[in-house]
Design a protein around this motif. Structure first.
Motif, PDB file in Angstrom:
ATOM      1  N   MET A 108      -2.271  17.872  -9.375  1.00  8.38           N
ATOM      2  CA  MET A 108      -1.912  18.334  -8.030  1.00  8.38           C
ATOM      3  C   MET A 108      -1.580  19.828  -8.027  1.00  8.38           C
ATOM      4  N   ASN A 156      12.971  16.303  -6.014  1.00  5.46           N
ATOM      5  CA  ASN A 156      11.748  15.896  -5.299  1.00  5.46           C
ATOM      6  C   ASN A 156      12.052  14.784  -4.296  1.00  5.46           C
ATOM      7  N   ARG A 181      16.234  13.975  -9.684  1.00  8.00           N
ATOM      8  CA  ARG A 181      15.542  13.192  -8.659  1.00  8.00           C
ATOM      9  C   ARG A 181      15.874  13.658  -7.234  1.00  8.00           C
ATOM     10  N   ASN A 231       5.141   5.384 -15.765  1.00 11.46           N
ATOM     11  CA  ASN A 231       4.747   4.951 -14.419  1.00 11.46           C
ATOM     12  C   ASN A 231       3.285   5.236 -14.096  1.00 11.46           C
ATOM     13  N   LEU A 232       2.413   5.049 -15.086  1.00 10.59           N
ATOM     14  CA  LEU A 232       0.980   5.108 -14.781  1.00 10.59           C
ATOM     15  C   LEU A 232       0.627   3.920 -13.901  1.00 10.59           C
ATOM     16  N   TYR A 233      -0.371   4.093 -13.014  1.00 10.82           N
ATOM     17  CA  TYR A 233      -0.778   2.991 -12.140  1.00 10.82           C
ATOM     18  C   TYR A 233      -1.458   1.917 -12.986  1.00 10.82           C
ATOM     19  N   ALA A 237      -4.493  11.038  -6.567  1.00 17.04           N
ATOM     20  CA  ALA A 237      -3.748  11.887  -5.628  1.00 17.04           C
ATOM     21  C   ALA A 237      -4.556  13.086  -5.134  1.00 17.04           C
ATOM     22  N   PHE A 281       8.015  10.801 -15.815  1.00 13.23           N
ATOM     23  CA  PHE A 281       9.118   9.845 -15.932  1.00 13.23           C
ATOM     24  C   PHE A 281       9.282   9.348 -17.369  1.00 13.23           C
ATOM     25  N   ARG A 286      -1.742  13.753 -14.998  1.00 16.54           N
ATOM     26  CA  ARG A 286      -1.747  13.291 -13.608  1.00 16.54           C
ATOM     27  C   ARG A 286      -0.905  14.204 -12.719  1.00 16.54           C
ATOM     28  N   ARG A 346       6.345  17.082  -2.277  1.00 19.27           N
ATOM     29  CA  ARG A 346       5.981  16.506  -3.584  1.00 19.27           C
ATOM     30  C   ARG A 346       4.596  16.921  -4.050  1.00 19.27           C
ATOM     31  N   GLN A 347       3.771  17.453  -3.136  1.00 20.08           N
ATOM     32  CA  GLN A 347       2.467  17.959  -3.581  1.00 20.08           C
ATOM     33  C   GLN A 347       2.643  19.155  -4.509  1.00 20.08           C
ATOM     34  N   LEU A 405      13.443  11.924  -4.512  1.00 20.74           N
ATOM     35  CA  LEU A 405      13.477  10.490  -4.804  1.00 20.74           C
ATOM     36  C   LEU A 405      14.892   9.977  -4.536  1.00 20.74           C
ATOM     37  N   MET A 439       6.314  15.174 -11.183  1.00 18.99           N
ATOM     38  CA  MET A 439       7.386  14.542 -11.957  1.00 18.99           C
ATOM     39  C   MET A 439       6.808  13.687 -13.074  1.00 18.99           C
ATOM     40  N   ASN A 450       6.443  14.243   1.603  1.00 15.45           N
ATOM     41  CA  ASN A 450       5.114  14.153   0.992  1.00 15.45           C
ATOM     42  C   ASN A 450       4.537  15.537   0.730  1.00 15.45           C
TER      43      ASN A 450
END
Ligand SMILES: Nc1ncnc2c1ncn2[C@@H]1O[C@H](COP(=O)(O)OP(=O)(O)OP(=O)(O)O)[C@@H](O)[C@H]1O
Ligand SMILES: [Mg+2]
Lengths: 218, 245
Positions: B155, B50, B47, B89-91, B103, B85, B151, B78-79, B52, B83, B75
């Motif tokens: 990016m 990136n 972590r 951690n899907l929206y 994104a 998890f 996801r 991180r593009q 975090l 990552m 930001n």
């Protein structure tokens, strides 16, 4: 029976409805303003911006622990002493907005915190900014959870506008007082009318809230 | 050419010293597996890559950006650094397709048509094209993780971080996810750092294995050599315990 018919004559009932209109006006304006201000303050609290978040937190805690009546007195009697003399209605709106914003700020902050940390991390890990993550991911989820609590707060707000009667705002409660002030026999019919009117408004709002909550959950 | 460089990196949680003097270099295109007992600092280390987690000492360079410099834009970093998890951690408020498209749309301003085409191709690649319109709550854990991988790929990252991507999955779902990770990491230009307890998988995909214990980087080996016989006793014990399970 005749007393009731006289008490709720067209003239008196019309006068009550005028009071109701003022109650609704104060409520609506205060709801809109405190929703915006409360959200902004709640987000600032959550964001942990150095000094600012702590200062905002202090003010929120202070206001939340004051009686609303004291704030109404302050805006009506206190503010003229420091150079601004609002009308009674404006005083009531300012007081309601200050008080309800601080209540909503806490609701919003804890609503945001109830969204799992992973949602923010997932969003940030794709390169979204803090504000983008809040806007697209966190707030929509937070507000959905919060709908019942926020609506409950708005219902209290509407009921609390009756306190403004003390600074003679011509709202529902105050108009009822004017009517039964002229004839003590009208007291019970007026209380009955107030009960019915407040109930209809608040209950309708609560129902709309539940409907919205259920609808958005699916 | 290196993608990640740790130079004497220190990480503290308050007074707790979580990462001690980490020195590590990972080249572009490498697939590195990070293992170690629970609480050894694997998540913490991955972590920091990136951002975090912040670091409190040393120098950390990722994709030519200096993370020890507070001015470096997280930001932007991180593009290029995806990552995945443990808990996906899907929206929760977006369907599968929107999870993948968000994104690229709001961060890299990809044209909508191209974005959608890419998202469908990625879904196809992870075998979930038919789930595009589902909400995350309506798909299984293994499917969620494959969406999460899609996801992060949307990016077009140069570096992918995986923190125990299969630990939260039912056994019968693990293989599908590992297959996808294998496919993704085998692309020659992709660099990956993977925390996992799946030793069979690690053996298959890793070029290198890093073993951590109590916040220290204890061993850093070629994968083949490591799985034959780790150099340190601590890693030998760990490996024998985990394999005998
Ligand atoms: N946010 C935090 N605040 C304080 N201490 C933390 C925090 N996160 C991790 N730690 C501590 O740092 C150490 C390393 O934790 P970390 O999560 O990196 O271990 P890990 O190797 O990923 O373990 P696991 O295999 O259980 O995931 C642990 O002792 C943990 O308790
Ligand atoms: Mg971990």
């Amino acid at each position: 029976m005749q007393t009731w018919i006289d008490a709720l004559s067209w003239l008196n009932f019309g006068f009550l409805l005028k009071g109701l209109a003022v109650t609704l006006y104060i409520s609506l304006v205060s709801i809109v303003l405190s929703f915006i201000l409360g959200s902004v303050l709640g987000i600032i609290r959550y964001s942990k911006i150095k000094f600012i978040s702590a200062a905002v937190g202090f003010v929120i805690d202070l206001v939340r622990n004051l009686p609303l009546l004291l704030i109404i007195f302050f805006t009506y009697f206190g503010m003229p002493k420091i150079g601004y003399r609002p009308s009674a209605i404006t005083s009531a709106i300012i007081a309601m907005t200050i008080f309800e914003s601080s209540m909503l700020a806490e609701i919003v902050r804890s609503g945001i915190q109830s969204v799992s940390e992973g949602q923010m991390e997932g969003a940030r890990s794709t390169g979204m900014s803090f504000v983008q993550a809040l806007w697209y991911i966190i707030l929509p989820q937070a507000y959905r959870h919060m709908i019942p609590t926020i609506i409950g707060q708005f219902v209290s707000l509407i009921k609390d506008t009756s306190l403004a009667t003390i600074i003679v705002v011509p709202e529902l409660m105050q108009h009822a007082q004017v009517i039964y002030g002229q004839n003590a026999n009208y007291i019970v019919p007026m209380f009955a009318a107030l009960t019915l009117l407040y109930f209809i408004i608040c209950f309708t709002l609560s129902m709309a809230g539940s409907y919205l909550h259920k609808h958005m959950a699916s | 050419m290196s993608m990640i460089e740790f130079h004497d990196v220190q990480k503290y949680y308050g007074k707790f010293h979580a990462l001690h003097d980490i020195n590590l270099e990972i080249d572009k295109g490498e697939t590195v597996v990070l293992i170690g007992p629970s609480g050894s600092g694997k998540s913490t280390l991955i972590r920091t890559v990136n951002r975090l987690e912040s670091i409190q000492g040393g120098k950390l360079i990722v994709n030519n950006q200096d993370l020890s410099n507070p001015k470096t834009d997280s930001n932007r970093l991180r593009q290029d650094v995806g990552m995945v998890f443990q808990h996906f951690n899907l929206y929760a408020n977006k369907n599968v397709l929107e999870n993948i498209m968000l994104a690229p749309r709001i961060v890299s301003h990809m044209p909508e048509e191209e974005n959608k085409k890419q998202a469908m191709e990625l879904l196809d690649m992870v075998g979930l094209a038919d789930k595009a319109q589902n909400m995350p709550a309506q798909i299984s854990g293994g499917q969620k993780q494959r969406v999460a991988i899609a996801r992060s790929l949307a990016m077009k990252p140069k570096l992918l971080l995986f923190d125990e991507p299969t630990s939260a999955l039912d056994p019968e779902m693990i293989d599908d996810v590992l297959q996808v990770i294998k496919k993704v990491t085998s692309a020659s230009e992709m660099t990956s750092l993977i925390v996992t307890h799946e030793m069979g998988f690690a053996k298959e995909v890793a070029n290198r294995v890093i073993f951590m214990d109590q916040g220290h980087l204890v061993e850093d080996d070629e994968s083949i050599a490591f799985f034959k016989q780790p150099k340190t006793v601590r890693a030998q014990q760990f490996l024998s315990k985990i394999i005998s399970h």
